[in-house]
Each structure stands twice: as structure tokens, then as C-alpha cells.
Design an enzyme around this catalytic site. Structure first.
Site, PDB file in Angstrom:
ATOM      1  N   HIS A   1       0.835  -1.205   0.000  1.00  0.00           N
ATOM      2  CA  HIS A   1       0.000   0.000   0.000  1.00  0.00           C
ATOM      3  C   HIS A   1       0.872   1.259   0.000  1.00  0.00           C
ATOM      4  O   HIS A   1       0.570   2.238  -0.686  1.00  0.00           O
ATOM      5  CB  HIS A   1      -0.876   0.055   1.258  1.00  0.00           C
ATOM      6  CG  HIS A   1      -1.823  -1.088   1.440  1.00  0.00           C
ATOM      7  ND1 HIS A   1      -1.688  -2.018   2.435  1.00  0.00           N
ATOM      8  CD2 HIS A   1      -2.949  -1.443   0.751  1.00  0.00           C
ATOM      9  CE1 HIS A   1      -2.685  -2.884   2.383  1.00  0.00           C
ATOM     10  NE2 HIS A   1      -3.464  -2.573   1.361  1.00  0.00           N
TER      11      HIS A   1
ATOM     12  N   ASP B   1      -3.441  -7.451  -7.361  1.00  0.00           N
ATOM     13  CA  ASP B   1      -4.807  -7.871  -7.687  1.00  0.00           C
ATOM     14  C   ASP B   1      -5.019  -7.588  -9.171  1.00  0.00           C
ATOM     15  O   ASP B   1      -5.687  -6.617  -9.540  1.00  0.00           O
ATOM     16  CB  ASP B   1      -5.800  -7.119  -6.799  1.00  0.00           C
ATOM     17  CG  ASP B   1      -5.528  -7.378  -5.330  1.00  0.00           C
ATOM     18  OD1 ASP B   1      -5.932  -8.434  -4.846  1.00  0.00           O
ATOM     19  OD2 ASP B   1      -4.867  -6.534  -4.694  1.00  0.00           O
TER      20      ASP B   1
HETATM   21  P1  AMP Z   1      -6.376  -3.963  -0.312  1.00  0.00           P
HETATM   22  O1  AMP Z   1      -6.202  -3.137   0.927  1.00  0.00           O
HETATM   23  O2  AMP Z   1      -5.922  -5.368  -0.149  1.00  0.00           O
HETATM   24  O3  AMP Z   1      -7.742  -3.831  -0.920  1.00  0.00           O
HETATM   25  O4  AMP Z   1      -5.373  -3.358  -1.373  1.00  0.00           O
HETATM   26  C1  AMP Z   1      -5.429  -1.990  -1.726  1.00  0.00           C
HETATM   27  C2  AMP Z   1      -4.563  -1.752  -2.928  1.00  0.00           C
HETATM   28  O5  AMP Z   1      -3.221  -2.105  -2.631  1.00  0.00           O
HETATM   29  C3  AMP Z   1      -4.980  -2.594  -4.138  1.00  0.00           C
HETATM   30  O6  AMP Z   1      -4.858  -1.799  -5.321  1.00  0.00           O
HETATM   31  C4  AMP Z   1      -3.967  -3.711  -4.113  1.00  0.00           C
HETATM   32  O7  AMP Z   1      -3.735  -4.275  -5.383  1.00  0.00           O
HETATM   33  C5  AMP Z   1      -2.742  -2.986  -3.621  1.00  0.00           C
HETATM   34  N1  AMP Z   1      -1.785  -3.936  -3.060  1.00  0.00           N
HETATM   35  C6  AMP Z   1      -2.024  -4.833  -2.081  1.00  0.00           C
HETATM   36  N2  AMP Z   1      -0.920  -5.585  -1.864  1.00  0.00           N
HETATM   37  C7  AMP Z   1       0.021  -5.155  -2.728  1.00  0.00           C
HETATM   38  C8  AMP Z   1       1.368  -5.530  -3.013  1.00  0.00           C
HETATM   39  N3  AMP Z   1       1.970  -6.524  -2.361  1.00  0.00           N
HETATM   40  N4  AMP Z   1       2.024  -4.870  -3.984  1.00  0.00           N
HETATM   41  C9  AMP Z   1       1.420  -3.880  -4.677  1.00  0.00           C
HETATM   42  N5  AMP Z   1       0.155  -3.474  -4.457  1.00  0.00           N
HETATM   43  C10 AMP Z   1      -0.535  -4.100  -3.502  1.00  0.00           C
END
Ligand code: AMP
Length: 274
Positions: free
Chosen positions: A28, A142
Site C-alpha cells: 500500500h 490484484d
Molecule cells: P487492499 O487493501 O488489499 O484492498 O489493497 C489496496 C490496494 O493495494 C490494491 O490496489 C492492491 O492491489 C494494492 N496492493 C495490495 N498488496 C500489494 C502488493 N503486495 N504490492 C502492490 N500493491 C498491492
């Protein structure tokens, strides 16, 4: 950090939005840093969106720590945290859904998590309308979600530039995820199996294998860890997410998802680019 009630009157442009469900980690923070570097203001939304969780999924237990998230987001360059209540986002009588149809949402995560992408598309559309960003940042972690967001943003003329950010990994290759905290100490080292399977696909591709052959190299790696029950491992066209079999396309991706007893994990990797 400024008072989120001012959000509606933001005037500074360009504005970047980083939508998250919180429990921030280095993945994030990388999105936030990209946005802070490219925009005059950055808004980080933290909202565990009930609409994108299925029955029996982890909505109630999803990890949450707003105080820590606010500190980390600010350190990474966020100007605003937007943290709405579920009742504010979905008041009594709420009845509208953004649905992305077609093969893009029928396969992979869409097949395993019915309604998930409707929940994502609906909340992201609402966030775009509330925050009015010029750019929005999404992780390649994702990957199908990224393509779904691109689809409805273009289809509905939302006027937001979608910026992809590469996957941030732990030193041993495990993709960073808020859900990694569910892994037991015994499972944690084995969780690299997703990354190792993706690497095997990429190495086979580089050695001249067809997509179908390269897939088998990845499947052999997955089979080494019986605690991991795969939902899918596939080599796909990066735009349509249609499976590739006999020939490669530039930017072809291997995508993988499956379950350890305590947690479901997903990952992906570009495996062919001439
Ligand atoms: P989430 O909080 O899991 O919904 O993720 C929020 C955003 O962070 C989404 O766009 C995810 O794809 C991105 N994200 C989560 N984990 C990663 C990671 N390891 N590398 C890059 N982006 C990430």
C-alpha cells in the site's frame, strides 16, 4: 493530517486516490508514494467494503488498525485519510450496483468469489465520485481487479487515470498482503510456493516452452506443498485474462490462487515479454 470533513471542498489538482481496505503494508505504501510523487494531493481511502466479501469470507475478522494506518499513510506522503462508515457508504435503501459483465469477470476470482467484482466496481465508483481524483493507484497484486477497474472506468467515462503499481514482495518472494498475518509460523515459509510456481512458469517460458508446457512446470512446484490447495494456476492474456495455450502474447501473465488452511492467497507475474 487534515480534517476529512473538508474533503468535499478540496480544490488542489492533480489529486491522487489510493483505495485500500487498510491494515497498511509496504505494498500500500508504495502506491501512496507513487501518488504523492505524481500529484499535488493524495487521498488514501481506508474502507473494509462489505459489498466485496462473500458469505463465509473474512469481513468481520479482516484486520483493522486505523491509528497505525493513519501514521504510516502520512509518512508515505498522504494528505488525507478517507475512512467512511459502512452505514454512510450504504445507507438503508441503497440499491445500485456497478456490474462489469463478460469474460473478464466470469473467470478466476470472479468464478470463485461470486459478486466480488460487483462489490469492487460499486465501491470504487462511489470513491471516485466522492473524492473526484485525477488519478487512482491500483496494485498489480490484484491483477484481475486492476483490469476490471480499467474496464468500468473507461466504459462509464469516469475520467480517472488508472495507474498500475508493481507487486511489492517480502524478501523471500511472498507478495505482501494484509491477510498474510493469518498464516501460521508453519505455513509462512511454505507460502512462497505461489511465487516459486510463477517463477517456474517464467523460466520455462524463457527456455522456449509453450504456455501450456510452462503451466505444467508451475503445477509441479505447487504439488510440492500439499497444505496449499490451488484454486487455479493459469497463463493468460494480460488484457482479456483469457487462457493461453499454444502461443505467447507480449505481457502474458501467470496468475495463481489457492488456500492454506488459515488463509486464501493470490499472486501473479509477467512471464513473457519478448
Ligand atoms: P487492499 O487493501 O488489499 O484492498 O489493497 C489496496 C490496494 O493495494 C490494491 O490496489 C492492491 O492491489 C494494492 N496492493 C495490495 N498488496 C500489494 C502488493 N503486495 N504490492 C502492490 N500493491 C498491492
Amino acid at each position: 493530517m487534515r480534517d476529512p470533513s473538508e474533503l468535499g471542498s478540496l480544490r488542489v489538482r492533480p489529486r491522487g486516490l489510493v483505495p485500500t481496505m487498510g491494515y497498511l503494508h509496504e505494498g500500500h505504501l508504495e502506491l501512496i508514494r507513487h501518488s504523492a510523487a505524481e500529484n499535488a494531493e493524495t487521498v488514501v481511502s481506508i474502507f473494509v467494503n462489505p459489498l466485496q466479501f462473500g458469505a463465509g469470507e473474512d469481513y468481520e475478522t479482516y484486520p483493522r488498525d486505523l491509528a497505525r494506518d493513519a501514521r504510516l499513510a502520512e509518512e508515505a506522503g498522504a494528505d488525507w485519510i478517507f475512512h467512511p462508515d459502512p452505514e454512510t457508504m450504504y445507507p438503508v435503501g441503497f440499491a445500485t450496483t456497478v456490474h462489469v459483465g463478460g469474460p473478464l469477470t466470469e473467470r478466476w476470482e470472479g468464478e470463485r468469489r461470486p459478486g466480488h467484482f460487483d462489490g469492487v466496481a460499486t465501491v470504487v465508483t462511489k470513491l471516485f465520485n466522492l473524492v473526484r481524483p485525477d488519478r487512482a493507484y491500483f496494485g498489480e497484486k490484484d491483477f484481475q481487479q486492476l483490469q476490471v477497474v480499467r474496464r468500468f472506468t473507461a466504459d462509464l467515462n469516469l475520467g480517472v487515470e488508472i495507474v498500475p503499481v508493481p507487486i511489492v514482495r517480502e524478501p523471500d518472494g511472498l507478495a505482501r498482503s494484509s491477510r498474510n498475518v493469518y498464516l501460521t509460523p508453519e505455513e509462512r515459509p511454505k507460502a512462497t510456493v505461489l511465487y516459486r510456481a510463477l517463477l517456474a512458469v517464467r523460466e520455462a517460458a524463457a527456455a522456449g516452452a509453450t504456455p501450456a508446457e510452462a503451466l505444467r512446470a508451475g503445477e509441479r512446484v505447487l504439488a510440492e506443498v500439499p497444505e496449499f490447495v490451488p484454486d487455479y494456476l493459469a497463463v493468460v492474456d494480460p488484457e482479456t485474462l483469457e487462457p493461453l495455450e499454444a502461443s505467447w502474447v507480449p505481457g502474458a501473465r501467470a496468475i495463481v490462487a489457492g488456500r492454506f488452511p488459515t488463509v486464501r492467497l493470490i499472486d501473479n507475474m509477467e512471464v513473457w515479454n519478448p
